[in-house]
Design an enzyme around this catalytic site. Structure first.
Site, PDB file in Angstrom:
ATOM      1  N   ASP A  35      47.254   2.750 -25.952  1.00  0.00           N
ATOM      2  CA  ASP A  35      48.586   3.249 -25.591  1.00  0.00           C
ATOM      3  C   ASP A  35      48.959   2.782 -24.175  1.00  0.00           C
ATOM      4  OD1 ASP A  35      50.910   4.729 -25.704  1.00  0.00           O
ATOM      5  OD2 ASP A  35      49.949   6.690 -25.606  1.00  0.00           O
ATOM      6  N   GLY A 120      38.958   5.907 -30.374  1.00  0.00           N
ATOM      7  CA  GLY A 120      38.647   5.877 -28.940  1.00  0.00           C
ATOM      8  C   GLY A 120      38.523   7.296 -28.418  1.00  0.00           C
TER       9      GLY A 120
END
Ligand code: ADP
Length: 173
Positions: A35, A120
């Site tokens: 992100d 993650g």
């Protein structure tokens, strides 16, 4: 026509493709991991557009332009946080892939790349996540006739090997 499916190991922000998928959080206002990398590469205009989307629920997906990225669009989806597998995580992860593919089809995009959503910071086991990712995409591409290329974009060799293994297993039977 059925889409080509590839597994590659690279930084997803470098791909010149119709859309890359972002493993976002529910605020859609940026975060760490992939992100953060996508927002850094796309520039501040991406955050401006994301602000207007008013967040996104887990398992759902929303689309924006790609701005300074080589990709034309970013599909933001929110993966589940892994809590041991008892909170519907597997279905919610499949929803991410399914709802992202819905947008790919709606926008008549020909190529899309996915990171390994939830594996993650959100802690989803990589092998299980790869199985869900590949299985869901194989189900979706049969009916997605405009889509010509779906990429699983891994950022390490463990992730790449898991996706390759599942793809081979599911393709051969
Ligand atoms: P989540 O919060 O959904 O777990 P993360 O961004 O922490 O999202 O991780 C998702 C996956 O994306 C992880 O496998 C991570 O290694 C991978 N990743 C991180 N940066 C990149 C990148 N630039 N390109 C491709 N994959 C990336």
């Amino acid at each position: 026509m059925s889409a080509r499916i590839e597994v590659i190991e690279t930084d997803i922000t470098r791909l010149k493709i119709d859309a890359i998928v972002n493993a976002a959080n529910r605020s859609l206002l940026g975060g760490g991991g992939v992100d953060g990398a996508i927002h850094r590469a796309a520039g501040p205009e991406l955050l401006e557009e994301c602000r207007k989307l008013c967040g996104c629920n887990t398992g759902e997906a929303k689309i924006t332009r790609g701005y300074r990225l080589p990709a034309r669009y970013v599909i933001h989806t929110v993966g589940p946080v892994w809590r041991g597998g008892v909170r519907n995580e597997e279905k919610l992860l499949a929803d991410c892939y399914r709802n992202s593919m819905k947008l790919v089809k709606k926008y008549r995009l020909k190529s899309v790349a996915f990171p390994a959503i939830s594996t993650g910071a959100y802690g989803f086991p990589s092998d299980k996540a790869a199985e869900i990712a590949v299985r869901t995409i194989l189900e979706e591409v049969d009916i997605a006739d405009m889509v010509q290329l779906v990429i699983f974009c891994c950022c390490n060799s463990e992730c790449r090997k898991y996706h390759e293994k599942v793809l081979e297993k599911l393709r051969n039977g």
